[in-house]
Design an enzyme around this catalytic site. Structure first.
Site, short mmCIF file in Angstrom:
data_model
loop_
_atom_site.label_atom_id
_atom_site.label_comp_id
_atom_site.label_asym_id
_atom_site.label_seq_id
_atom_site.Cartn_x
_atom_site.Cartn_y
_atom_site.Cartn_z
N LYS B 80 84.34 10.86 114.94
CA LYS B 80 83.03 11.10 114.34
C LYS B 80 81.95 11.14 115.42
CE LYS B 80 80.05 9.22 110.63
NZ LYS B 80 79.87 8.12 109.66
N SER B 155 79.17 9.54 104.79
CA SER B 155 78.71 10.38 105.88
C SER B 155 79.81 10.93 106.79
CB SER B 155 77.71 9.60 106.73
OG SER B 155 78.34 8.52 107.37
N SER B 179 80.84 5.11 103.78
CA SER B 179 80.96 6.37 104.52
C SER B 179 82.36 6.70 105.02
CB SER B 179 79.99 6.39 105.69
OG SER B 179 78.68 6.67 105.23
#
Lengths: 102, 487
Positions: B80, B155, B179
């Site tokens: 990420k 997210s 997330s």
């Protein structure tokens, strides 16, 4: 609405965020709705409840005070928007046309 | 079955048996990433093919010489874009960090390298991890591999979509209010948020420091155990990291928990829960009962208030953490020549997207003089009550189970004009972060339209080992984890 446009303008200034008037107005509507939702917490009686800032029962964490290498100057400056020699270049804090008073 | 459909554990076995090389594996995932990226847009920065092939070659050479290899040798892991990667651009999907190249690796990235994993690109996310759909990325929206009209969740949507879509066998995400678990559920894969302090946050660009944790995405529970083993552990550079030994998760993952007691909180099955999601979750609970588990009614009476408390605590911490983005040392600085304060305000006004600005303002407001007690302190008290609910529940059960999300994936654009509606998709996930406990989502079915549904498992502090074993009990009896979307 739970927030006035002036409230939003003041908080945006505190947070150092330059925003357009239409954006401030949109923010007022959206934040008011969120604050109305958040207000449901007032239905809960929390008298005598100790606030919990951190999920673990960890208090102060100490480490030995031993010198270790720091980030080299080149690496520290590699992302700088502006450089002056080995320093970060930043706008003047005081207006340079007027003498600094202290 | 092609290489890109294999789990990481299978890829390790294939290499050990000489049936596939790290180079072949790298090529297969590079090809899949290139072919699928126009549809999925999982990546902020696609994997660097030359660097990936070079690393794979080094691993094959080590293996040929009989040198010791790490636990993830030759396995591509997508990361990420909130995690710092030395020499590799790291943006948090924000314009304010558009040109940021970290001078160091996050602890979890160092650990991946130590285990001979191949760092496989940087994945798209909601800007600064604020959002539940990736629509808040300042660059593009990632698409759900099961239906590209839908969002992948967020997210960590890019990390979830890259694994579900066969672009990488494993990925890392971060979970501040759901997330990891929410996108794992919406993409039909496994995602775990570890106990707060289990994984180092060093090099993780902070959103809400008392809630953030790094965790794995994978196709199945065994791979989740594998990646957890690699990333968990004490790090002196993160003073909130906990010095507890890391269990050998992969060694015990197949051991069922005898006399398993599952707590079912009524608060997770109320208004707003989609009927198809509820039916799948109830069927999963039945499956556990068939395997000898007992269902126990538990109550988390303060969980209906968790979301409101979360949307005070998280923005408050964010408004403080994001003060560092001022255009002075790194990141965007306005081109307009003006004084110092105006330079801050213009740089931040240009650089942050609307959701980040909303949360900074909300956070600044709830911490401001005259409001701090009414909002911030109140929220911290509610946080204590939310945690106590879990402490009480775990007196009568081993694990709390329920849906990960109230609905399956929604269409892109459907909720983007209404921030509050989007916040409500975190309603079952935020209490875990407030309490600091571990949680994971595993696939437990599909809607009639073919969208995945997730089962959420929550455990006591540092109960990851038990949670993985409990998750594996269900997985061993079902085949949801073997399903792959047609991309």
């Amino acid at each position: 609405m739970s927030l006035s446009l002036d409230d939003v303008r003041k908080v945006a200034k505190l947070a150092r965020l330059e925003m357009s008037e239409p954006d401030l107005a949109r923010m007022q509507v959206q934040l008011s709705a969120i604050l109305d939702y958040i207000d449901q917490l007032n239905q809960l009686n929390t008298d005598g409840v100790e606030p919990l800032a951190h999920p673990l029962p960890v208090q102060n964490v100490f480490r030995p005070d031993e010198p270790t290498p720091s980030l080299p100057v080149d690496a520290a400056l590699q992302n700088a928007p502006s450089k002056v020699g080995d320093y970060f270049g930043v706008p003047a804090v005081f207006d340079t046309d007027e003498p600094v008073s202290h | 079955m092609s290489l890109i459909e294999k789990t990481a554990t299978e890829l390790l076995t294939l290499q050990a048996e000489g049936k596939a090389s790290a180079a072949e594996i790298a090529d297969a995932f590079l090809a899949a990433t290139a072919a699928r990226e126009p549809k999925l847009k999982s990546f902020m920065l696609a994997p660097d093919a030359d660097a990936v092939r070079e690393q794979a070659k080094t691993i094959d050479a080590k293996r040929a010489k009989g040198e010791p290899l790490g636990k993830l040798a030759g396995v591509p892991v997508a990361v990420k874009d909130v995690l710092c990667t030395k020499g590799i651009r790291t943006t948090c999907s924000s314009k304010i960090l558009d040109n940021f190249v970290p001078p160091y690796d996050a602890d979890v990235v160092e650990r991946l390298k130590t285990q001979d994993a191949i760092i496989f690109g940087k994945t798209n996310m909601d800007e600064f991890a604020m959002g539940s759909s990736t629509e808040n990325s300042a660059y593009h929206t990632t698409r759900n591999p099961w239906d590209t009209n839908c969002i992948p969740g967020g997210s960590s949507g890019g990390s979830a979509a890259s694994v579900a879509g066969g672009q990488a066998p494993l990925s890392l995400g971060t979970d501040t209010g759901g997330s990891i678990r929410q996108p794992a559920a919406l993409c039909g894969i496994v995602g775990m948020k570890p106990t707060y302090g289990r994984v180092s946050r060093y090099g993780l660009i902070a959103f809400a420091s008392s809630l953030d944790q790094v965790g794995p995405f994978s196709h199945d529970v065994t791979d989740c155990a594998l990646l957890m083993e690699a990333i968990a552990g004490y790090d002196k550079r993160d003073s909130t990291s906990v010095n507890e030994p890391v269990p050998a998760y992969t060694r015990t993952v197949n051991d069922p928990v005898k006399g398993l007691r599952i707590g079912v909180p009524k608060e997770f099955f109320g208004q707003g829960l989609d009927a198809e999601v509820e039916a799948s979750v109830r069927a999963a609970l039945k499956e556990y009962e068939k395997r000898g588990a007992t269902l126990v009614d538990v109550s988390l009476p303060h969980s209906p208030y968790a979301l409101a408390a979360y949307y005070i605590v998280a923005p408050a911490e964010a408004s403080s953490n994001l003060a560092r983005f001022d255009g002075m040392h790194y990141g965007h600085r306005t081109a307009t020549k003006c004084d110092l304060i105006a330079t801050y305000s213009k740089s931040r006004g240009d650089g942050f997207g609307p959701e980040v600005q909303r949360r900074i303002i909300l956070g600044t407001y709830v911490l401001s003089s005259g409001y701090k007690d009414a909002y911030y302190l109140k929220a911290l008290k509610v946080r204590r009550l939310v945690k106590k609910d879990f402490d009480d529940a775990f007196n009568s059960c081993d694990v709390v189970m329920g849906p990960t999300t109230p609905t399956a994936a929604f269409k892109a654009g459907e909720k983007s004009d209404d921030p509050l509606a989007l916040y409500l998709s975190d309603v079952y996930t935020v209490s875990c972060n407030l309490a600091g406990i571990p949680g994971l989502s595993i696939p437990c079915g599909f809607t009639k339209t073919g969208l995945p549904i997730g089962l959420q498992l929550l455990g006591g502090p540092f109960a990851e080992e038990k949670l993985l074993r409990i998750a594996r009990m269900y997985e061993a009896a079902t085949d949801w984890h073997t399903k792959r979307p047609v991309v």
